[in-house]
Design an enzyme around this catalytic site. Structure first.
Site, PDB file in Angstrom:
ATOM      1  N   ASN A   1       0.849  -1.194   0.000  1.00  0.00           N
ATOM      2  CA  ASN A   1       0.000   0.000   0.000  1.00  0.00           C
ATOM      3  C   ASN A   1       0.879   1.236   0.000  1.00  0.00           C
ATOM      4  OD1 ASN A   1      -2.422   1.596   0.302  1.00  0.00           O
ATOM      5  ND2 ASN A   1      -1.876   1.886   2.460  1.00  0.00           N
TER       6      ASN A   1
ATOM      7  N   HIS B   1       0.795   5.135   1.350  1.00  0.00           N
ATOM      8  CA  HIS B   1       0.067   5.976   2.303  1.00  0.00           C
ATOM      9  C   HIS B   1       0.707   7.367   2.323  1.00  0.00           C
ATOM     10  CE1 HIS B   1      -2.366   6.978   5.770  1.00  0.00           C
ATOM     11  NE2 HIS B   1      -1.277   7.528   6.289  1.00  0.00           N
TER      12      HIS B   1
END
Ligand code: GAR
Length: 195
Positions: free
Chosen positions: A106, A108
């Site tokens: 991911n 972020h």
């Protein structure tokens, strides 16, 4: 090559950078771009780049379990080795995350462990931070808390608004995510630090 699926919810600017990076001698190739938002801007960009797309609309499913079952069913035919979340704005439950343990990344928009969750740029400004940035990490059941694979820092300027800061961080994201993806595809999981 390593097969990479990219999950998006929005404009897909990070997805485009990832797709563009996976050419030539790169050890990975994009096999699917999947959005939980029908009509997300990134879908047309993926199609233009020749990457197969899919939509799994979370609003069409009764609960998270049904949504994640549909997500899994849409992913499986593409046989991804790795999933990259790139502006994918749904929280995934432990059950789904466990299936992809160590195989889901991911990006972020903060220097984790600072500012997990949403509205990271406004919160960094409120906190008086002088440095901000972005993080690529492995997805684990704890939100925005998995092992860090790379970070890129940017300065916070005195006259920044959340919007100007977000633009600077996004430029850093576009450098960081392809660099980390390549390292991970090559088996390197020690964190990368970009200035
Ligand atoms: C990116 O800034 C990414 O860090 C953020 O959404 C944006 C997506 O932009 N992700 C999160 O906030 C995850 N909670 P993009 O669609 O243009 O890549």
């Amino acid at each position: 090559p390593l097969r990479v699926a990219i999950l998006i919810s929005g404009s897909g600017s990070n997805m485009v950078r990832l797709v563009e990076s996976m050419t030539g001698d790169h050890p990975a190739r994009p096999v699917l771009v999947l959005s939980n938002v029908p009509g997300a801007g990134g879908l047309a960009k993926a199609e233009a780049a020749g990457v197969p797309t899919a939509v799994v609309d979370h609003r069409a499913h009764a609960d998270r379990a049904a949504f994640e079952a549909a997500l899994q069913a849409a992913l499986e035919p593409a046989r991804p080795d790795l999933i990259c979340l790139a502006g994918f704005m749904r929280v995934l439950t432990g059950g789904f995350v466990a299936r992809w343990e160590g195989r889901m990344l991911n990006i972020h928009p903060s220097l984790l462990p600072k500012f997990r969750g949403l509205d990271t740029h406004a919160r960094a400004l409120e906190a008086g931070e002088t440095r901000h940035g972005c993080t690529v990490h492995e997805v684990t059941p704890d939100l925005d808390a998995g092992p860090i694979l790379g970070q890129a820092e940017v300065p916070v300027r005195p006259d920044d608004t959340p919007e100007t800061l977000a633009a600077r961080v996004q430029a850093a994201e576009h450098r960081l995510y392809p660099a980390v993806l390549r390292r991970v595809a090559e088996g390197e999981r020690r964190p990368l630090h970009l200035g």
